[in-house]
Scaffold this active site. Structure first.
Site, mmCIF file in Angstrom:
data_model
loop_
_atom_site.group_PDB
_atom_site.id
_atom_site.type_symbol
_atom_site.label_atom_id
_atom_site.label_comp_id
_atom_site.label_asym_id
_atom_site.label_seq_id
_atom_site.Cartn_x
_atom_site.Cartn_y
_atom_site.Cartn_z
ATOM 1 N N CYS A 116 -14.024 -5.648 4.702
ATOM 2 C CA CYS A 116 -12.585 -5.945 4.572
ATOM 3 C C CYS A 116 -12.025 -6.695 5.780
ATOM 4 C CB CYS A 116 -11.801 -4.655 4.362
ATOM 5 S SG CYS A 116 -12.309 -3.792 2.882
ATOM 6 N N HIS A 253 -4.199 -5.391 6.345
ATOM 7 C CA HIS A 253 -5.164 -5.258 5.250
ATOM 8 C C HIS A 253 -4.556 -4.326 4.203
ATOM 9 C CE1 HIS A 253 -8.636 -4.602 2.893
ATOM 10 N NE2 HIS A 253 -8.896 -3.386 3.344
ATOM 11 N N ASN A 283 -7.098 -3.282 -3.414
ATOM 12 C CA ASN A 283 -7.842 -3.657 -2.205
ATOM 13 C C ASN A 283 -8.811 -4.793 -2.553
ATOM 14 O OD1 ASN A 283 -9.525 -3.855 0.006
ATOM 15 N ND2 ASN A 283 -9.846 -1.654 0.212
HETATM 16 O O1 UT7 Z 1 -10.619 -1.197 2.739
HETATM 17 C C1 UT7 Z 1 -11.607 -0.451 3.367
HETATM 18 C C2 UT7 Z 1 -11.070 0.792 3.883
HETATM 19 N N1 UT7 Z 1 -10.753 1.709 2.808
HETATM 20 C C3 UT7 Z 1 -9.744 2.511 2.966
HETATM 21 O O2 UT7 Z 1 -9.052 2.402 3.939
HETATM 22 C C4 UT7 Z 1 -9.527 3.595 1.951
HETATM 23 C C5 UT7 Z 1 -9.197 4.854 2.674
HETATM 24 N N2 UT7 Z 1 -9.030 6.007 1.820
HETATM 25 C C6 UT7 Z 1 -8.009 6.150 0.940
HETATM 26 O O3 UT7 Z 1 -7.250 5.235 0.713
HETATM 27 C C7 UT7 Z 1 -7.809 7.498 0.290
HETATM 28 O O4 UT7 Z 1 -8.635 8.435 0.913
HETATM 29 C C8 UT7 Z 1 -8.069 7.520 -1.244
HETATM 30 C C9 UT7 Z 1 -6.966 6.762 -1.962
HETATM 31 C C10 UT7 Z 1 -9.422 6.884 -1.547
HETATM 32 C C11 UT7 Z 1 -8.081 8.957 -1.772
HETATM 33 O O5 UT7 Z 1 -6.860 9.593 -1.440
HETATM 34 P P1 UT7 Z 1 -6.857 11.034 -0.761
HETATM 35 O O6 UT7 Z 1 -5.458 11.444 -0.625
HETATM 36 O O7 UT7 Z 1 -7.676 10.933 0.495
HETATM 37 O O8 UT7 Z 1 -7.566 11.918 -1.857
HETATM 38 P P2 UT7 Z 1 -8.880 12.813 -1.749
HETATM 39 O O9 UT7 Z 1 -10.092 11.934 -1.714
HETATM 40 O O10 UT7 Z 1 -8.714 13.821 -0.662
HETATM 41 O O11 UT7 Z 1 -8.834 13.552 -3.130
HETATM 42 C C12 UT7 Z 1 -7.775 14.443 -3.462
HETATM 43 C C13 UT7 Z 1 -7.986 14.916 -4.881
HETATM 44 C C14 UT7 Z 1 -9.398 15.432 -5.160
HETATM 45 O O12 UT7 Z 1 -9.291 16.529 -6.059
HETATM 46 P P3 UT7 Z 1 -9.391 18.044 -5.503
HETATM 47 O O13 UT7 Z 1 -10.704 18.134 -4.795
HETATM 48 O O14 UT7 Z 1 -8.210 18.180 -4.557
HETATM 49 O O15 UT7 Z 1 -9.285 18.834 -6.734
HETATM 50 C C15 UT7 Z 1 -10.046 14.274 -5.882
HETATM 51 O O16 UT7 Z 1 -11.076 14.675 -6.733
HETATM 52 O O17 UT7 Z 1 -7.767 13.841 -5.807
HETATM 53 C C16 UT7 Z 1 -8.893 13.707 -6.683
HETATM 54 N N3 UT7 Z 1 -9.045 12.308 -7.033
HETATM 55 C C17 UT7 Z 1 -8.405 11.743 -8.082
HETATM 56 N N4 UT7 Z 1 -7.538 12.239 -8.973
HETATM 57 C C18 UT7 Z 1 -7.067 11.384 -9.888
HETATM 58 C C19 UT7 Z 1 -9.795 11.364 -6.416
HETATM 59 N N5 UT7 Z 1 -9.655 10.187 -7.034
HETATM 60 C C20 UT7 Z 1 -8.795 10.397 -8.074
HETATM 61 C C21 UT7 Z 1 -8.268 9.565 -9.066
HETATM 62 N N6 UT7 Z 1 -7.392 10.097 -9.936
HETATM 63 N N7 UT7 Z 1 -8.559 8.246 -9.163
#
Ligand code: UT7
Length: 326
Positions: A116, A253, A283
């Site tokens: 990225c 970004h 992204n």
């Molecule tokens: O460009 C390169 C760099 N990339 C980034 O900077 C991305 C950085 N990361 C992020 O943007 C975020 O971490 C995400 C958007 C990918 C995820 O958000 P989060 O708030 O960190 O969520 P999480 O991974 O902690 O997941 C929270 C919950 C989980 O469920 P439980 O374990 O709490 O029951 C996941 O299974 O959300 C669930 N989950 C979803 N639910 C609905 C994960 N993906 C989804 C989804 N829809 N698409």
């Protein structure tokens, strides 16, 4: 004493595939919701390439628009640098394919793979060539077809990414220009965000698309991104001896609106001074900063003479920034 040379943006352009994929479309593919995606990422929709469209196709359109905006002919370009992680082929580089399509002549042309951060890395290379007097006009492109590497059954990644391309022509000028660029990487975090196959390690023939899919430990990436971007914006301001209040625009970004807001907060900037396109593009990796830059310029928000901070963070990890006067 010889006059100092700066690299100035003389033109920008972009290209987005026609097909729009909304969060509602994704609800039909995986167990997700428009509400979750918007709340956690700020993304409403993204663009997806057609089956016969490649990274080079998108880069070509964006580049032609940038050349037109700069008022330059293809033969004026002395160097072409393309930031991409989704090249058309293993080789020749996308830059070589693009050079031929654009009819640039026999200038140097190469790809930069910094995930990225690819566009900001490429911009830094262009800046060095112009400052040293080795090039007068450099075409810098960030172009990606990330959706080609998505597992459409993995809700943790397939909702995040999109396709597109952005381009900028940098031209030598006695007025600034790019003031500084800052590049960093830390390969110790390679496992947090990766596509776990390749030519040398091999592919996984039993898996769909030979196992080529993005895997990410999102939460851990998020924390490092916020922290790292906070540090690099400080480093950039300090290197130039400027106060954050002097910045006119932040063009970050576009991975996640919450990460963007954290960086804006660190800089004490209002969100009115931040260019946000993640809602419409998702992204787009190396394409995200030049897409946002072109939108900011074409919409008339960014004006000549204003002070702009670009930053990016991505797989590797890599992170990079550029401070420039438009
Ligand atoms: O460009 C390169 C760099 N990339 C980034 O900077 C991305 C950085 N990361 C992020 O943007 C975020 O971490 C995400 C958007 C990918 C995820 O958000 P989060 O708030 O960190 O969520 P999480 O991974 O902690 O997941 C929270 C919950 C989980 O469920 P439980 O374990 O709490 O029951 C996941 O299974 O959300 C669930 N989950 C979803 N639910 C609905 C994960 N993906 C989804 C989804 N829809 N698409």
């Amino acid at each position: 004493m010889s006059e100092r040379i700066y690299a100035r943006i003389s033109g920008t352009g972009h290209c987005l595939p026609e097909r729009v994929m909304t969060n509602l479309d994704l609800e039909k593919l995986v167990d997700t919701s428009d509400q979750w995606i918007q709340e956690r990422t700020g993304i409403k929709e993204r663009r997806v390439v057609a089956d016969d469209q490649t990274t080079c196709d998108l880069a070509e359109v964006a580049s032609k628009r940038a050349l037109e905006a700069a008022g330059l002919a293809p033969s004026d370009i002395d160097l072409l640098v393309v930031g991409t992680t989704t090249p058309d082929l293993v080789f020749p580089s996308t830059a070589c394919l693009l050079q031929h399509r654009l009819g640039l002549g026999e200038c140097g042309a190469f790809d930069v793979n910094a995930a990225c951060s690819g566009f900001v890395y490429a911009l830094s290379v262009a800046d060095q060539f112009i400052r040293s007097g080795q090039a007068k006009h450099v075409l810098v492109v960030g172009a990606e077809t990330l959706t080609r590497m998505l597992d459409w059954g993995d809700r943790q990644t397939c909702v995040l990414f999109g396709d597109g391309a952005g381009a900028a022509v940098l031209s030598a000028d006695s007025a600034p220009g790019i003031l500084s660029t800052h590049l960093h990487a830390n390969g110790a975090h390679a496992d947090l965000l990766k596509v776990d196959v390749g030519v040398s390690r091999g592919f996984k023939p039993d898996e769909p698309r030979a196992g080529i899919s993005v895997s990410m430990r999102g939460n851990e990436v998020f924390k490092v991104a916020v922290n790292t971007l906070g540090r690099i914006v400080e480093e950039t301001l300090e290197a130039n001896g400027i106060d954050r209040s002097e910045l006119d625009w932040l063009i970050p970004h576009q991975a996640n609106l919450r990460i963007i807001k954290a960086t804006a907060k660190k800089l004490d900037m209002s969100m009115d001074q931040v260019i946000v396109t993640v809602d419409k593009h998702g992204n787009t990796s190396a394409a995200s900063v030049p897409l946002a830059l072109d939108e900011a310029i074409r919409s008339g928000r960014v004006e000549r003479g204003q002070l702009i901070l670009l930053e990016a963070f991505g797989g590797g990890f890599t992170w990079a920034s550029a401070l420039l006067r438009y």
